[in-house]
Design an enzyme around this catalytic site. Structure first.
Site, short mmCIF file in Angstrom:
data_model
loop_
_atom_site.label_atom_id
_atom_site.label_comp_id
_atom_site.label_asym_id
_atom_site.label_seq_id
_atom_site.Cartn_x
_atom_site.Cartn_y
_atom_site.Cartn_z
N ASP A 174 9.06 17.89 38.89
CA ASP A 174 10.30 17.88 39.58
C ASP A 174 10.56 19.12 40.19
OD1 ASP A 174 12.99 17.64 40.02
OD2 ASP A 174 13.29 15.97 38.78
N SER A 214 16.91 14.53 43.10
CA SER A 214 15.69 13.77 42.37
C SER A 214 16.02 12.29 42.30
CB SER A 214 15.87 14.40 41.10
OG SER A 214 15.35 15.59 40.95
N HIS A 243 16.83 10.37 32.50
CA HIS A 243 17.31 11.20 33.76
C HIS A 243 16.86 10.53 34.99
CE1 HIS A 243 17.87 14.99 35.56
NE2 HIS A 243 18.86 15.22 34.64
N HIS A 283 16.64 25.85 39.81
CA HIS A 283 18.00 25.74 40.13
C HIS A 283 18.60 27.01 39.49
CE1 HIS A 283 19.07 21.92 41.68
NE2 HIS A 283 18.25 21.12 40.89
#
Length: 432
Positions: free
Chosen positions: A30, A78, A129, A260
């Site tokens: 990711d 995502s 998630h 991030h």
């Protein structure tokens, strides 16, 4: 929720020339843009040799993929990225395998289950998630964590849950005041553990391990070695007996979270953890040649550059000495009982010698909120390592596509992320 396999059938163009692999291992880093792979190469370099050694990423790298969503932007999140990788269709940012009208899009794992294959999910985030959710569930918003977790148990194909193996974090969402999903899974015959020490008690599928309240600890802050590799190996062991083969998705979830935060030390640690999991998967393919391993990313995070401030250098030696994430460093600095203790702690955790002005800035920021202190910590590590960042969000950069094993050559060159899913779904259909 009733889901038609029509959307799946629409994907299945004429069969690819060679026989399909029995097993598919699909690994998603990711946020893992190309600079992360290059950075990991230099981060891993053996300084005792003149050449820069290839990493496992370099050995398997075959192509690139675009990642844009079905949205008014070229930058995906995502959820939309994983929806494309799981279904072969693009959708809007925030979508969990639904289209713009919130109609469910059939996933490759639903197709696999319909055809008698086993499925597994491994994630270093909570297992509900965005990325793992897009393979197992449907929801108009990735933020509806409880609803997504509910669907893992409630949605059945031929009386069975879509996933046979689920390993990662997320007890908060599966054991709630109003509903205990773990009890529901146990009633369906799932073995369960919430402890790393008891992971070996999972001996047969179906199996569920929820090893943290939400996500697993960041690698730099964890006491558990080789988190993702350990879970990948366990999942493969549990899935191997499946007579018709399996589909396993493994997500290196927190590479994105480091991006991030613009935390290069965190990012390289998560990349190392992901690389070790890939090594486990590659070794499995070597022993089971009817298996295909595909590795890619849903998007790039942070706009990372190796080199910054106009200087022609990048210093991974600085990064290797950092012992905790920026979040952990900020927390510990806030808790220090004096300025002197805070500076000593900074030196211990980073080995970076700050200027007098930087020391004063760090101490002044220590009096502010933890988020501001974390940002300063990460900025200082980036400065001294010459790492550049353009954003705290995602970018539209293309991502790498890696493959190994049966039919790996089908992933050479440039492709859209939806094409990766379509090829894999064709293989699943062929081996019915």
């Amino acid at each position: 929720m009733r889901i038609s396999l029509l959307t799946l059938a629409l994907l299945l163009s004429p069969a690819l020339a060679s026989a399909a692999p029995k097993n598919i291992i699909y690994m998603i880093g990711d946020g893992m843009g190309p600079a992360y792979l290059a950075g990991y190469r230099y981060f891993s370099d053996d300084k005792a040799t003149a050449e820069v050694e290839n990493t496992i990423f370099d050995e398997l790298w075959l192509g690139m993929a675009s990642t844009y969503p079905d949205d008014d932007t070229y930058v995906t999140d995502s959820a939309a990225g994983a929806t494309a990788l799981a279904t072969g269709f693009k959708s809007y940012n925030g979508a969990i395998s639904v289209n713009r009208q919130h109609i469910p899009l059939g996933t490759m794992m639903q197709l696999a289950k319909k055809l008698g294959k086993a499925n597994g999910i491994v994630a270093s985030s909570q297992v509900n998630h965005a990325t793992p959710a897009s393979f197992l569930a449907h929801n108009k918003s990735r933020r509806n964590y409880d609803e997504i977790a509910d669907m893992y148990l409630d949605y059945r194909i031929d009386g069975k849950t879509v996933a046979d193996v689920i390993l990662g974090g997320g007890t908060k969402y599966f054991i709630r005041d109003e509903r205990n999903l773990v009890d529901g899974f146990k009633q369906l015959g799932f073995q369960y553990t919430d402890s790393w020490q008891q992971l070996n008690t999972l001996t047969n599928a179906p199996a569920l391990a929820l090893l943290a309240e939400t996500a697993l600890p960041a690698v730099l802050n964890s006491n558990q070695d080789n988190q993702l590799a350990t879970l990948t190996e366990k999942a493969l062991t549990l899935l191997t007996p499946a007579k018709k083969g399996f589909v396993l998705m493994v997500e290196g979830s927190q590479i994105d979270w480091c991006g991030h935060d613009n935390d290069i030390a965190c990012a390289m640690a998560e990349m190392d953890d992901f690389a070790k999991a890939i090594a486990v998967a590659k070794a499995y393919v070597d022993k089971h040649p009817d298996t295909l391993l595909v590795i890619t990313a849903d998007h790039e995070t942070g706009g990372m550059s190796l080199g910054a401030a106009g200087e022609y250098q990048w210093l991974p030696d600085v990064i290797r000495k950092v012992k905790a994430t920026g979040r952990s460093i900020a927390e510990q600095l806030k808790q220090a009982d004096s300025d002197a203790a805070a500076l000593a702690l900074w030196a211990e955790l980073t080995s970076i010698n700050l200027t007098e002005a930087e020391q004063q800035s760090l101490l002044a920021t220590r009096q502010q909120d933890e988020t501001t202190l974390r940002k300063l910590s990460n900025q200082l590590v980036a400065k001294y390592s010459y790492t550049g960042w353009t954003t705290g969000g995602h970018t539209a950069a293309d991502v790498a596509v890696l493959a190994y094993g049966k039919n790996a050559k089908d992933f050479i060159g440039f492709q859209d992320n939806t094409q990766i899913a379509k090829k894999l779904m064709q293989y699943i259909q062929q081996t019915k």
